[in-house]
Design an enzyme around this catalytic site. Structure first.
Site, PDB file in Angstrom:
ATOM      1  CG  PHE A   1      -0.391   0.145   2.588  1.00 57.20           C
ATOM      2  CD1 PHE A   1      -0.251   1.689   2.973  1.00 57.20           C
ATOM      3  CD2 PHE A   1       0.313  -0.451   3.414  1.00 57.20           C
ATOM      4  CE1 PHE A   1       0.292   2.144   4.146  1.00 57.20           C
ATOM      5  CE2 PHE A   1       0.689  -0.237   4.460  1.00 57.20           C
ATOM      6  CZ  PHE A   1       0.694   1.161   4.955  1.00 57.20           C
ATOM      7  CE  LYS A   2       4.801   1.310   5.058  1.00 59.69           C
ATOM      8  NZ  LYS A   2       4.496  -0.087   5.258  1.00 59.69           N
TER       9      LYS A   2
END
Ligand SMILES: *Cc1c(COP(=O)(O)O)cnc(C)c1O
Length: 430
Positions: free
Chosen positions: A106-107
């Site tokens: 998700f980063k």
């Protein structure tokens, strides 16, 4: 928007300055001076908005006036050039897949957004910025990928030797160009401490502009609030009691979810799902906040003993423990339970989760025991093939590697080994 330091001993500053500095001069994290809820019509009309339009409306107040709206639109569109699908497991549990970006965690969203903001701020001057970042696994790859080739920005990534997965290591050590990797003899907290120390080192900061691309940086942290809106868009017609279970390490993601709620997004409750690194689970039980050295687990991106964003969460609730407790539950699970969950998700729903998502799933189950009417969304924060050894050993089914993963396998690792702050400093100065 101006930002203040949560240590209250530094002047308030603009978005631009907060992004370039990372941490305030008094070591405090920056926090926005105001949070203005979005109009009701925004949520009523959300079905007619694209993801980029939602993101633009949600983030606008936090970056204005430092980035003109037309530029911000482009930044948001480029940042969000992949999918954010919801997969329903049953009537009470869904997962939001946040792993469709270039490094499959998700980063990517925060890293891509921040890289574009810094690129914009840097477009006219030749002042180089050095992004210094500690990673427990996924930040390194996302930052390396997001910042690759951005002019005027050098990136130095510190990661704990032997404590990130193979693929994570490939993602952060093989790109070259403006990206340098430092392999640290130690655990994640040692990396994070070295980075913090560098920011305080006047000899260093007088010679170079250092910033952070960890979730302490507002441009990395705030875009994560988009996810919760994307989930709402997909689920609000069928479910009205939305609860999010967020696999948490530094607590940036769950804190961003709380910002979305502050903007008016109807979220009933948050769950911080932890592995054995359970400072916050303990705190919510006892009101005693007691950071500890991190322990190594199979959900390694959450191996954080002193979560840096927890102070922002306290700020959202004005340090009111009961207000926080009413909106946040936290559970902690060991590796054995996590493996059982991976297997259960596969056997019952034919879904392959990763170890972090599995911890989130367990958080949903624990919460639903006492709240059977809720719909719990656990965030799938990384693609299961980033943790191939664990996942294949547990579900006993060989996984195909997605293109994003294949493309880094077999590349040549380039990393400099360090074991002390002095070595980091020497590296930065030369
Ligand atoms: C970084 C990360 C987390 C933890 O997120 P925080 O915002 O630090 O709480 C969870 N899962 C994965 C896969 C991650 O990469």
């Amino acid at each position: 928007m101006n930002y203040y330091s949560l240590n209250h001993k530094a002047p308030n500053t603009s978005f631009k300055d907060a992004v370039i500095k990372g941490l305030a001069p008094d070591r405090g994290l920056y926090f926005p001076e105001t949070i203005t809820p979005l109009p009701q019509s925004f949520f009523e009309n959300i079905d007619n908005l694209s993801y980029s339009e939602i993101a633009f409306e949600a983030i606008k107040q936090f970056v204005s006036p430092d980035i003109p709206e037309t530029i911000l639109k482009t930044i948001v569109e480029e940042t969000l050039s992949f999918e954010f699908p919801i997969v329903k497991l049953n009537d009470n549990i869904s997962t939001l897949e946040l792993f469709h970006g270039p490094t499959m965690a998700f980063k990517d969203v925060g890293a891509r957004f921040m890289a574009r903001c810094l690129g914009y701020f840097n477009k006219n001057n030749a002042n180089e910025v050095t992004v210094l970042v500690a990673t427990s696994g996924d930040t390194g790859g996302a930052v390396a990928n997001g910042f690759l080739g951005v002019k005027g920005v050098n990136v130095v990534i510190l990661y704990p030797s032997g404590k990130v997965s193979n693929i994570q290591e490939m993602q952060l050590t093989t790109l070259g160009q403006n990206i340098k990797a430092l392999e640290v003899d130690g655990v994640f907290d040692d990396c994070q401490d070295m980075v913090k120390r560098a920011f305080l080192d006047e000899e260093l900061t007088s010679k170079m502009q250092l910033t952070s691309a960890n979730s302490i940086n507002v441009a990395r942290w705030l875009p994560q609030l988009f996810y919760f809106m994307f989930a709402y868009k997909q689920l609000h017609k069928t479910h009205n009691e939305l609860v999010f279970s967020v696999p948490s390490g530094n607590f940036g993601n769950v804190c961003a979810g709380m910002m979305a709620q502050q903007l008016g997004l109807p979220i009933k409750h948050f769950i911080a799902s932890n592995n054995e690194n359970n400072v916050v689970t303990h705190y919510l039980k006892t009101e005693d906040y007691n950071p500890k050295p991190s322990v190594q687990t199979i959900s390694n991106a959450m191996d954080v003993g002193n979560p840096s964003n927890f102070i922002r969460i306290r700020e959202i609730y004005r340090n009111n423990f009961n207000a926080l407790k009413n909106n946040l539950s936290s559970y902690s699970f060991g590796d054995a339970e996590t493996k059982v969950a991976l297997k259960e998700i596969y056997d019952n729903y034919n879904y392959v989760a990763d170890p972090h998502g599995a911890v989130g799933y367990l958080g949903c189950k624990a919460y639903l025991e006492h709240n059977p009417n809720a719909h719990c969304v656990f965030l799938e924060t990384a693609h299961p093939t980033k943790f191939l050894d664990v996942v294949e050993a547990v579900i006993k089914v060989k996984q195909d590697l997605p293109e994003q993963i294949q493309s880094v396998m077999g590349n040549k690792k380039v990393a400099t080994r360090i074991s002390s702050y002095e070595e980091l400093k020497d590296f930065l100065l030369k």
